[in-house]
Motif scaffolding. Structure first.
Motif, short mmCIF file in Angstrom:
data_model
loop_
_atom_site.label_atom_id
_atom_site.label_comp_id
_atom_site.label_asym_id
_atom_site.label_seq_id
_atom_site.Cartn_x
_atom_site.Cartn_y
_atom_site.Cartn_z
N GLU A 327 -10.19 6.31 2.17
CA GLU A 327 -10.95 6.02 1.08
C GLU A 327 -9.42 5.78 -0.05
O GLU A 327 -9.74 5.03 -0.97
N GLU A 328 -8.49 6.28 0.18
CA GLU A 328 -7.09 6.02 -0.42
C GLU A 328 -7.04 4.38 -0.55
O GLU A 328 -6.29 3.81 -1.67
N LEU A 329 -7.27 3.60 0.61
CA LEU A 329 -7.14 2.28 0.48
C LEU A 329 -7.92 1.52 -0.84
O LEU A 329 -7.32 0.45 -1.24
N THR A 330 -8.93 2.04 -1.14
CA THR A 330 -9.67 1.42 -2.21
C THR A 330 -8.86 1.48 -3.56
O THR A 330 -9.39 0.66 -4.52
N LEU A 331 -7.89 2.51 -3.73
CA LEU A 331 -7.38 2.66 -4.80
C LEU A 331 -6.40 1.44 -5.18
O LEU A 331 -5.98 1.29 -6.32
N VAL A 332 -5.91 0.64 -4.23
CA VAL A 332 -5.10 -0.43 -4.35
C VAL A 332 -5.95 -1.70 -3.88
O VAL A 332 -5.40 -2.71 -3.44
#
Ligand SMILES: *Cc1c(COP(=O)(O)O)cnc(C)c1O
Length: 375
Positions: A327-332
């Motif tokens: 999910e962290e990837l969607t932050l960037v």
């Protein structure tokens, strides 16, 4: 303010020094007047530093896939990803392998989009007889762990455009020196790393630093800038400690470069295991590797065995925007599947050390380990 200690065979006329490489990138983006809603094209198979800086500038990172057989930006996908909102392209020379610079530059030139070179992995690689970092309107460097020249933590930039130079210099006046506590922490971390670390201790030292990073006791790679908005780090100059280290270490750049070349020529000629393959380099380029990359058939098992036998093999980039996952990837703004080559490469890539602590015996052990590894 041109810095004289940056004069040598490998001249780097650094304009200014920043807290990190990503802060230097942020300064370049600001200098180019990048604003909200603008797009900045950059490759996937990169570290979080780059999209962090892009997001801090207010722009949207747009990911370009890497070559089907390489680790740098694919010009075909760049052509697809450029839109009327693209205001800059970041050209990364991954691991020190020069990107196919002439092709990428001509695409950018046709659309009149400025190119910034990410030279965090190399200060001395050459492309068509010219040093990387001299092709774009500007380029930036990083001096943290894992980079060719380690000075604790820090970044620098160079500019080849008069207007951009003026802006960057003007803005630098407002940048602040980090607090003394920060300096002390970088100092301790630098010497702890210098003292403890050698190829045979790669795995335990790595675990220790990851643990300290998580506890907030060490400067780690990942700043939760995305959650916090623009982190204050983006207005900081290089710490005084790192600045002094850099001055002392800069004259070693030639030695570091030659060492890397000789280590890598052994890796290139002696590693012939069917379990790994070498990566080809563009024509007329002379790479100076910060790490020597290989593509592994069975990365997971290979790393497991390397750890057991205390062989230094790193796994980055393990995710398209390292070290973010899930999910962290969607932050960037990264979504699964948008850069399939980058995602595939993450599952194959392993890298070997080239720095000056690598001795003949370390190379022997590494070559023996890889050639003896069966799929
Ligand atoms: C290390 C690195 C940077 C910048 O890192 P900082 O931690 O901000 O100094 C930028 N791009 C790449 C590809 C890197 O590996």
């Amino acid at each position: 303010m041109c810095i004289n200690h940056f004069q040598s065979q490998y001249t780097v006329n650094s304009l200014e020094f920043y807290f990190r490489g990503r802060v230097a990138l942020f300064a370049l983006l600001n200098g180019l007047n990048i604003e909200k809603e603008d797009e900045v094209a950059l490759q996937a198979f990169t570290c979080v530093a780059n999209p962090e800086a892009v997001k801090a500038s207010g722009a949207v990172p747009v990911y370009v896939d890497i070559e089907p057989d390489g680790v740098n930006m694919d010009y075909r996908d760049l052509e697809q990803k450029i839109t009327s909102k693209t205001r800059a392209i970041i050209l990364q020379h991954t691991f020190g392998i020069p990107a196919k610079t002439d092709t990428l530059l001509s695409i950018a030139a046709k659309k009149n989009i400025p190119v910034i070179e990410d030279c965090c992995h190399t200060l001395t690689s050459q492309y068509q007889k010219k040093k990387v970092g001299t092709f774009g309107v500007g380029c930036y460097y990083s001096f943290e762990w894992g980079k060719p020249l380690v000075a604790g933590i820090g970044g620098a930039l160079t500019v080849h455009d008069a207007l951009l130079e003026k802006k960057v210099k003007e803005q630098y006046a407002a940048y602040k020196t980090p607090r003394i506590g920060r300096d002390i922490r970088i100092f301790i971390q630098y010497f702890a790393h210098k003292l403890l670390y050698r190829p045979r201790l790669f795995w335990p030292v790595r675990s220790l630093f990851h643990m300290l990073g998580k506890l907030g006791a060490a400067e780690s790679n990942y700043h939760p800038i995305i959650a916090e908005g623009i982190a204050s780090d983006f207005s900081l100059r290089m710490s005084l400690f790192s600045r002094n280290r850099l001055k002392k270490k800069y004259p070693l750049l030639q030695t570091i470069t030659e060492h890397s070349k000789s280590v890598c020529s052994r890796y290139a000629s002696e590693i012939n295991s069917p379990a790994v393959s070498h990566i080809s380099i563009p024509e007329k380029s002379v790479p100076v590797y910060c790490r020597y990359p290989l593509l592994a058939q069975n990365k997971k098992e290979l790393l497991k065995q390397a750890k057991k036998q205390n062989i230094e093999i790193a796994e980055w980039y393990a995710t398209p925007i390292h070290p973010l996952k899930g999910e962290e990837l969607t932050l960037v703004n990264y979504r699964d599947g948008i850069c399939p080559n980058a995602e595939k490469r993450c599952g194959q890539i392993i890298t070997l050390p080239t720095h000056t602590k690598v001795r003949t015996a370390d190379i022997d052990r590494t070559v023996e380990f890889l050639n003896g590894f069966s799929i």
